[in-house]
Scaffold this active site. Structure first.
Site, mmCIF file in Angstrom:
data_model
loop_
_atom_site.group_PDB
_atom_site.id
_atom_site.type_symbol
_atom_site.label_atom_id
_atom_site.label_comp_id
_atom_site.label_asym_id
_atom_site.label_seq_id
_atom_site.Cartn_x
_atom_site.Cartn_y
_atom_site.Cartn_z
ATOM 1 N N ARG A 1 5.004 -4.564 -4.505
ATOM 2 C CA ARG A 1 5.118 -5.032 -5.888
ATOM 3 C C ARG A 1 4.568 -3.999 -6.864
ATOM 4 O O ARG A 1 5.147 -3.776 -7.937
ATOM 5 C CB ARG A 1 4.392 -6.367 -6.056
ATOM 6 C CG ARG A 1 4.475 -6.928 -7.479
ATOM 7 C CD ARG A 1 3.845 -8.301 -7.577
ATOM 8 N NE ARG A 1 4.628 -9.303 -6.860
ATOM 9 C CZ ARG A 1 4.297 -10.596 -6.809
ATOM 10 N NH1 ARG A 1 3.200 -11.032 -7.393
ATOM 11 N NH2 ARG A 1 5.068 -11.446 -6.149
ATOM 12 N N HIS B 1 6.709 -2.483 -10.029
ATOM 13 C CA HIS B 1 6.239 -2.601 -11.404
ATOM 14 C C HIS B 1 5.926 -1.240 -12.005
ATOM 15 O O HIS B 1 5.980 -1.078 -13.225
ATOM 16 C CB HIS B 1 5.023 -3.522 -11.470
ATOM 17 C CG HIS B 1 5.365 -4.973 -11.299
ATOM 18 N ND1 HIS B 1 4.803 -5.987 -12.056
ATOM 19 C CD2 HIS B 1 6.230 -5.599 -10.453
ATOM 20 C CE1 HIS B 1 5.311 -7.155 -11.682
ATOM 21 N NE2 HIS B 1 6.164 -6.939 -10.703
ATOM 22 N N VAL C 1 8.575 0.873 -15.478
ATOM 23 C CA VAL C 1 7.956 1.254 -16.751
ATOM 24 C C VAL C 1 7.732 2.764 -16.766
ATOM 25 O O VAL C 1 6.905 3.268 -16.012
ATOM 26 C CB VAL C 1 6.606 0.524 -16.958
ATOM 27 C CG1 VAL C 1 6.003 0.888 -18.307
ATOM 28 C CG2 VAL C 1 6.798 -0.984 -16.850
ATOM 29 N N ASP D 1 5.658 6.719 -11.984
ATOM 30 C CA ASP D 1 4.707 7.742 -12.434
ATOM 31 C C ASP D 1 3.254 7.314 -12.306
ATOM 32 O O ASP D 1 2.360 7.951 -12.877
ATOM 33 C CB ASP D 1 4.992 8.123 -13.892
ATOM 34 C CG ASP D 1 4.830 6.945 -14.852
ATOM 35 O OD1 ASP D 1 4.533 5.823 -14.374
ATOM 36 O OD2 ASP D 1 5.003 7.133 -16.072
ATOM 37 N N ASN E 1 2.005 -8.539 -15.137
ATOM 38 C CA ASN E 1 1.029 -7.850 -14.285
ATOM 39 C C ASN E 1 -0.305 -8.583 -14.182
ATOM 40 O O ASN E 1 -0.896 -8.664 -13.108
ATOM 41 C CB ASN E 1 0.784 -6.431 -14.807
ATOM 42 C CG ASN E 1 2.006 -5.530 -14.672
ATOM 43 O OD1 ASN E 1 2.911 -5.825 -13.883
ATOM 44 N ND2 ASN E 1 2.044 -4.450 -15.421
ATOM 45 N N HIS F 1 11.230 -10.175 -1.960
ATOM 46 C CA HIS F 1 10.514 -11.446 -2.062
ATOM 47 C C HIS F 1 10.386 -12.143 -0.713
ATOM 48 O O HIS F 1 9.720 -13.173 -0.618
ATOM 49 C CB HIS F 1 11.220 -12.362 -3.062
ATOM 50 C CG HIS F 1 11.057 -11.914 -4.485
ATOM 51 N ND1 HIS F 1 11.741 -12.479 -5.540
ATOM 52 C CD2 HIS F 1 10.291 -10.931 -5.024
ATOM 53 C CE1 HIS F 1 11.402 -11.875 -6.663
ATOM 54 N NE2 HIS F 1 10.529 -10.929 -6.378
ATOM 55 N N THR F 2 11.007 -11.592 0.304
ATOM 56 C CA THR F 2 10.845 -12.163 1.637
ATOM 57 C C THR F 2 9.394 -12.091 2.115
ATOM 58 O O THR F 2 9.000 -12.842 3.008
ATOM 59 C CB THR F 2 11.762 -11.448 2.663
ATOM 60 O OG1 THR F 2 11.629 -12.081 3.936
ATOM 61 C CG2 THR F 2 11.410 -9.975 2.816
#
Length: 338
Positions: A73, A77, A81, A85, A105, A204-205
């Site tokens: 995750r 995330h 964005v 980086d 977040n 999502h598993t």
């Protein structure tokens, strides 16, 4: 008649996605520059980098399988964005506001201490060489592999951003209650296809969701999308006992209630039965304009090898989204270098 209906749905979806896409165009970080990522980037400068990451991830996942989903995750995330980086790892300082307090977040992302441990090991072996962004990309691959998922080669050579953007984190990261048109538009905005979207949702598993993110679903259209047989009734009752209509926002439930600690395709079977925990997951199959995504859900539910192949390809594609502004190799993933 079926062909005409399919064409009409296709036209509607394409127009709707285009409208969303154009509306977001001004804030896109289309890091589709010709990245110099390679498989051999650390061969001379830090040849043991991948082994170090794998060893630390192996220990962490053995200790708590949830660490696999946590790192995966974080990588997602991060990449949504400014590109991949390492900006998601930055703490707030007097001169910088990080992304950890963004709506998708805060109270959701974990695993930062594990990243610190891996980074400390890398710095001890190869000081100032391996970026935090590369650390996340490699660790995400290992996380999937360690819980039964596919392997893929991770191109490396990313730089760590010197800035973060809580504003982009609030707008660009997909949310649990968004509809299919919005989700597709967000992925297109990152250079990712509808197939990439449905394949990557498969992460999502092994994920967990907070009550606040699935409350609307279980008190909303869950009954309408599911077959609502005895199994569905028992599952819904359990979910509602975990997540009442008011309060207990931070209570959690696995998004794959059958095999939450194994990376497999059973997650898609639950969507076929109308039992997806998040609205954004169930939209892949139940949306009125989701004919293409519904076909992919069926394919992945029936054939784990195709799912693994598409997931691996999509992870490489997402991981290759880099920040065109470049950056540095942080000594500490929480702070820019001084």
């Amino acid at each position: 008649m079926e062909a005409a209906a399919s064409f009409s749905k296709s036209l509607f979806l394409n127009l709707a996605v285009m409208i969303c896409f154009l509306g977001a165009l001004g804030r896109l970080v289309m890091a589709q520059d010709q990245s110099k990522l390679t498989l051999s980037y650390y061969d001379k400068s830090c040849p043991t980098a991948q082994q170090i990451v794998r060893k630390e991830m192996d220990c962490a996942v053995r200790q708590n399988p949830r660490n696999a989903a946590a790192i995966l995750r974080l990588h997602f995330h991060d990449c949504f964005v400014q590109g991949c980086d390492g900006s998601v790892l930055l703490d707030d300082t007097a001169t910088l506001i990080g992304e950890k307090t963004a709506s998708q977040n805060v109270n959701s992302l974990i695993g930062f201490d594990l990243v610190d441990r891996i980074k400390n090991q890398l710095e001890g072996e190869c000081p100032g060489v391996v970026s935090c962004a590369d650390l996340l990309a490699i660790a995400a691959r290992d996380a999937v592999l360690l819980v039964g998922g596919p392997y893929w080669d991770v191109p490396v050579g990313r730089q760590d951003s010197k800035i973060a953007s809580v504003e982009l984190a609030n707008t660009d990261i997909p949310t649990p209650n968004q509809n299919l048109v919005t989700l597709i538009a967000k992925f297109i905005g990152k250079g990712l296809s509808t197939q990439d979207l449905v394949a990557l949702i498969g992460s999502h598993t092994i994920g967990m969701a907070r009550c606040v993110n699935f409350r609307d679903r279980i008190y909303g259209d869950f009954v309408a999308t599911s077959e609502f047989d005895l199994g569905s009734k028992i599952y819904l009752s359990k979910l509602q006992s975990i997540c009442p209509e008011i309060g207990h926002d931070s209570k959690i439930s696995p998004m794959d209630y059958v095999s939450p600690n194994v990376f497999d395709n059973i997650f898609y079977e639950s969507i076929l039965k109308g039992e997806g925990l998040l609205n954004s997951d169930q939209e892949m199959y139940s949306s009125l304009v989701g004919f293409e995504t519904a076909d992919l859900v069926k394919t992945y539910a029936l054939d784990p090898l195709i799912f693994f192949k598409h997931f691996s390809d999509a992870m490489v594609k997402m991981g290759n989204i880099t920040n065109p502004l470049g950056g540095e190799v942080r000594k500490n993933c929480r702070f820019v270098n001084t």
